[in-house]
Design a protein around this motif. Structure first.
Motif, PDB file in Angstrom:
ATOM      1  N   ALA A  31     -85.977  33.904  52.241  1.00 18.28           N
ATOM      2  CA  ALA A  31     -84.601  34.048  52.673  1.00 18.28           C
ATOM      3  C   ALA A  31     -84.701  32.859  54.431  1.00 18.28           C
ATOM      4  O   ALA A  31     -83.451  32.640  54.472  1.00 18.28           O
ATOM      5  CB  ALA A  31     -83.642  34.448  52.552  1.00 18.28           C
ATOM      6  N   ARG A  93     -78.115  39.586  57.017  1.00 14.68           N
ATOM      7  CA  ARG A  93     -77.728  39.618  56.351  1.00 14.68           C
ATOM      8  C   ARG A  93     -76.114  38.888  56.327  1.00 14.68           C
ATOM      9  O   ARG A  93     -75.745  37.025  56.690  1.00 14.68           O
ATOM     10  CB  ARG A  93     -77.623  39.997  55.379  1.00 14.68           C
ATOM     11  CG  ARG A  93     -77.136  39.673  53.811  1.00 14.68           C
ATOM     12  CD  ARG A  93     -77.106  40.144  53.058  1.00 14.68           C
ATOM     13  NE  ARG A  93     -76.689  40.304  51.605  1.00 14.68           N
ATOM     14  CZ  ARG A  93     -74.679  40.064  51.559  1.00 14.68           C
ATOM     15  NH1 ARG A  93     -74.078  40.981  52.166  1.00 14.68           N
ATOM     16  NH2 ARG A  93     -74.040  39.553  50.357  1.00 14.68           N
ATOM     17  N   CYS A 204     -78.941  31.753  49.397  1.00 16.24           N
ATOM     18  CA  CYS A 204     -80.798  32.481  49.294  1.00 16.24           C
ATOM     19  C   CYS A 204     -80.414  33.568  50.224  1.00 16.24           C
ATOM     20  O   CYS A 204     -81.023  34.800  49.373  1.00 16.24           O
ATOM     21  CB  CYS A 204     -81.498  31.766  49.627  1.00 16.24           C
ATOM     22  SG  CYS A 204     -83.122  32.445  49.865  1.00 16.24           S
ATOM     23  N   ALA A 205     -79.817  33.474  51.235  1.00 16.09           N
ATOM     24  CA  ALA A 205     -79.438  35.032  52.303  1.00 16.09           C
ATOM     25  C   ALA A 205     -78.849  36.009  51.728  1.00 16.09           C
ATOM     26  O   ALA A 205     -78.969  36.345  51.751  1.00 16.09           O
ATOM     27  CB  ALA A 205     -78.678  34.100  53.587  1.00 16.09           C
ATOM     28  N   MET A 208     -81.287  37.482  48.749  1.00 19.11           N
ATOM     29  CA  MET A 208     -82.181  37.760  48.906  1.00 19.11           C
ATOM     30  C   MET A 208     -82.144  38.775  50.580  1.00 19.11           C
ATOM     31  O   MET A 208     -83.015  39.501  50.650  1.00 19.11           O
ATOM     32  CB  MET A 208     -83.117  36.756  49.222  1.00 19.11           C
ATOM     33  CG  MET A 208     -83.782  36.411  48.297  1.00 19.11           C
ATOM     34  SD  MET A 208     -85.079  35.313  48.212  1.00 19.11           S
ATOM     35  CE  MET A 208     -86.534  36.098  48.837  1.00 19.11           C
TER      36      MET A 208
END
Length: 472
Positions: A31, A93, A204-205, A208
């Protein structure tokens, strides 16, 4: 639903790593690569927008375009310092999501002002905003540095950086496709595609990635890292490797466009031919970066980096000689000279990629070695100090290395707008700097006859791999 925060993480624990830690690290790495990739594309968006800016429409000459490309490099370089601290402060994240969404601003501004020609100062401001994409590299590298053990950092950081660097190649390939199909007057197509990709990177971040708790990073820690002379030495070497990569990645298309126009082509023809070639250099640099990290894992970062600078001296000399042989007057560039020019650049990109990986690998190794000099700390505390201090320097070295890209573009501008109207003087400057970097690398990391060069790992009797830092 799994927690987004990991409270206990020790990548050096081999048993925990094999029991599932490596899967967590790999998921975050994938990611991170994607988000950084999009960040690099947005950062380098003006390296392709200048191909869509005929002078008769936008009123910007080649000298002005070199400055336009240097501005986002400079802004991205400055942002790398606070960005390198952010993952420890807010979580890897969380900050990756935020930094990805922030890319909407330069993408939207670029779209609007390419469709509505404005004053040159306006374009300088819009290009400066694109610098936020350059900051993403520092936060991404500092975050991934936390997830991987010392024995695997070279490859992991190389993959993360190389995947991000590919963002330059992809946006240039996309621009080639647009120019080849609809001409050099439709830049909004490129921008629109990246509006979609930015949203995908943020999602996506969010899905994942994880945050690691208990991390410490601050400007104070960065200043602590700068107390060591090797921090400044490694930053200098990164100017020669990453500075070359990012500087030439931005400038390559413009350089080739100038050369093709000097060979007698129209602006549209020169833009198309430049776009057909410009993407190859950044591609090679990105693909060879993980290889440089892998070589450093096995052979030592010092030896690999020294070999790279020796070879870069040869490639720089070839470019200087070829440029000197061609006075860049209309119709002057021969087919053979253009071919040699392109080959010289591609070799330089490949070597810069290898050097990027090997130099960055040396940073965590340096601080892992220096952690053993700390008194009164446990093994875990030394490891935490090593990770956080190395992460801080990754951001600082990345910022200094990016400034090398600014210097490359400004040197090229000065050379091409000078009396000779060629890049000869600029290439001799670059050649001289590679000589300096080679000497510095040899003096501090290669000349001493330590049992192991900087960055080599070896197996202990217990099976674990330990990094050995020589040359201090």
């Amino acid at each position: 639903m799994r927690s987004r925060w990991i409270d206990h993480w020790n990548a050096e624990d081999v048993e925990a790593w094999e029991a599932g830690g490596k899967n967590v690290a790999r998921r975050n790495l994938i990611a991170s690569i994607f988000a950084e990739h999009i960040g690099f594309s947005v950062w380098s968006i003006w390296s392709v927008m200048v191909l869509f800016m005929p002078e008769e429409v936008y009123g910007i000459d080649p000298g002005g375009k070199f400055i336009l490309m240097a501005v986002p490099i400079a802004c991205g370089a400055m942002l790398r310092i606070p960005y390198s601290i952010a993952p420890a402060k807010f979580g890897g994240r969380n900050f990756t999501i935020f930094s990805a969404l922030l890319l909407f601003i330069p993408a939207v501004l670029t779209t609007y002002f390419m469709l509505h020609p404005a004053s040159y100062p306006t374009y300088l401001v819009v290009a400066a905003v694109a610098g936020v994409g350059g900051g993403n590299f520092a936060s991404s590298m500092a975050n991934i540095n936390l997830f991987y053990p010392q024995r695997l950092k070279g490859l992991a950081l190389g993959l993360n950086a190389g995947g991000g660097n590919l963002g330059v190649t992809v946006i240039q390939l996309l621009s080639l496709l647009v120019i080849a199909t609809v001409g050099n007057r439709r830049p909004e197509i490129v921008c629109a595609i990246y509006l979609v990709l930015i949203a995908a990177a943020a999602v996506c971040a969010a899905v994942m990635m994880d945050n690691i708790s208990g991390q410490h990073a601050s400007l104070k820690r960065m200043l602590e890292a700068l107390r060591f002379r090797h921090s400044w030495i490694l930053s200098l070497l990164y100017i020669g490797t990453f500075g070359s990569f990012i500087g030439f990645s931005f400038a390559f298309g413009q350089i080739m466009q100038i050369n093709y126009k000097a060979a007698g082509e129209t602006a549209a023809q020169a833009a198309l031919h430049a776009a057909q070639i410009a993407w190859l250099g950044p591609l090679l640099g990105a693909l060879f970066r993980p290889i440089g990290g892998k070589f450093a894992d096995r052979m030592g970062g010092g030896r690999v980096t020294f070999s790279v600078f020796i070879a870069m001296m040869g490639a720089g000399g070839l470019l200087a000689y070829t440029s000197h042989a061609d006075d860049l007057q209309p119709g002057a560039a021969t087919h053979g000279q253009m071919t040699t020019y392109i080959v010289g650049f591609l070799i330089l990109f490949m070597l810069a990629g290898i050097g990027n990986g090997s130099t960055y690998k040396m940073i965590p190794v340096v601080f892992e070695a220096k952690s053993h000099d700390l008194e009164g700390l446990s093994v875990a505390e030394r490891a935490a100090w090593s990770r956080s201090t190395a992460g801080a320097l990754l951001g600082f070295a990345g910022a200094i290395g990016s400034l090398g890209g600014v210097l490359i573009n400004m040197t090229l501008r000065q050379s091409y707008t000078g009396p000779a109207h060629s890049g000869t003087h600029a290439f001799y400057v670059f050649l001289t700097f590679y000589v300096i970097c080679a000497v510095v690398t040899w003096w501090f990391f290669v000349r001493r006859s330590d049992p192991q060069p900087v960055g080599v790992v070896h197996r202990t009797p217990f099976g674990a791999k330990l990094a050995v830092a020589g040359g201090f």
